[in-house]
Design a protein around this motif. Sequence first.
Motif, PDB file in Angstrom:
ATOM      1  N   CYS A  15       0.755  -1.086  -0.237  1.00  0.00           N
ATOM      2  CA  CYS A  15      -0.189   0.185   0.593  1.00  0.00           C
ATOM      3  C   CYS A  15       1.018   1.311  -0.405  1.00  0.00           C
ATOM      4  O   CYS A  15       0.546   1.746  -0.603  1.00  0.00           O
ATOM      5  CB  CYS A  15      -1.147  -0.261   1.204  1.00  0.00           C
ATOM      6  SG  CYS A  15      -0.300  -0.061   3.354  1.00  0.00           S
ATOM      7  N   ARG A  19       1.559   3.893  -3.307  1.00  0.00           N
ATOM      8  CA  ARG A  19       1.067   5.502  -2.987  1.00  0.00           C
ATOM      9  C   ARG A  19       2.256   5.932  -2.633  1.00  0.00           C
ATOM     10  O   ARG A  19       2.430   7.499  -4.140  1.00  0.00           O
ATOM     11  CB  ARG A  19       1.174   5.812  -1.906  1.00  0.00           C
ATOM     12  CG  ARG A  19       0.667   7.122  -1.499  1.00  0.00           C
ATOM     13  CD  ARG A  19      -0.343   7.383   0.096  1.00  0.00           C
ATOM     14  NE  ARG A  19      -1.372   6.892   0.181  1.00  0.00           N
ATOM     15  CZ  ARG A  19      -2.017   7.643   1.173  1.00  0.00           C
ATOM     16  NH1 ARG A  19      -1.895   8.243   2.033  1.00  0.00           N
ATOM     17  NH2 ARG A  19      -3.524   7.083   1.229  1.00  0.00           N
ATOM     18  N   GLN A  29      -5.474  10.027  -6.925  1.00  0.00           N
ATOM     19  CA  GLN A  29      -6.284   9.523  -7.290  1.00  0.00           C
ATOM     20  C   GLN A  29      -6.861   8.340  -8.639  1.00  0.00           C
ATOM     21  O   GLN A  29      -6.945   7.659  -8.517  1.00  0.00           O
ATOM     22  CB  GLN A  29      -7.023   8.682  -5.963  1.00  0.00           C
ATOM     23  CG  GLN A  29      -5.733   8.179  -4.704  1.00  0.00           C
ATOM     24  CD  GLN A  29      -6.607   8.380  -3.381  1.00  0.00           C
ATOM     25  OE1 GLN A  29      -7.674   8.623  -2.830  1.00  0.00           O
ATOM     26  NE2 GLN A  29      -5.900   7.714  -2.057  1.00  0.00           N
ATOM     27  N   GLU A  47      -4.125   1.842  -1.274  1.00  0.00           N
ATOM     28  CA  GLU A  47      -3.108   2.230  -0.737  1.00  0.00           C
ATOM     29  C   GLU A  47      -3.564   2.435   0.562  1.00  0.00           C
ATOM     30  O   GLU A  47      -2.911   3.191   1.844  1.00  0.00           O
ATOM     31  CB  GLU A  47      -3.049   3.934  -1.339  1.00  0.00           C
ATOM     32  CG  GLU A  47      -2.845   4.679  -2.629  1.00  0.00           C
ATOM     33  CD  GLU A  47      -2.421   5.564  -3.175  1.00  0.00           C
ATOM     34  OE1 GLU A  47      -2.993   6.492  -2.135  1.00  0.00           O
ATOM     35  OE2 GLU A  47      -2.151   5.527  -3.640  1.00  0.00           O
TER      36      GLU A  47
END
Length: 144
Positions: A15, A19, A29, A47
């Motif tokens: 995650c 990111r 995003q 994420e």
Amino acid sequence: MKTMNSAYVPGARLCDRVRLSRVSSKLSQASLSRKLGVTASAVAQWESARGTTPGVDRIRKIASITGVSFEWLATGEGSAFERRTRGAQESPAVDLDCYAQDLAEELLLSHYRNMKRKARDALLSVAEALAHAAERGSPTVERR
């Protein structure tokens, strides 16, 4: 911009790497989700430490879109940025040592470029002082 220091150490979570790859390529995003053909909430889930995990095909697409290596994104191993050359005898057109070697350097450069001149000068002074201290073997500066 918030960065995740845990992503720079071995064993960082997927995650965090998703990111960091998105942030380093300056994508929201929503924009990453559009490029992948998924919902923004799917990217948010990937994420999140408690969220879902993208499949291998999605990880491959994320790596391609954000410019990070698939191996690093999928496993956390290797370099975040691949050095691709077409043949063993070919030399790259540019000196790759003049560019960011990993996401930490890339993010530092991005922040530096967004600073005002006075802040840039201050940051450069701190970096030079730390580099000189490391060269002298100062116990307060950790070498990697």
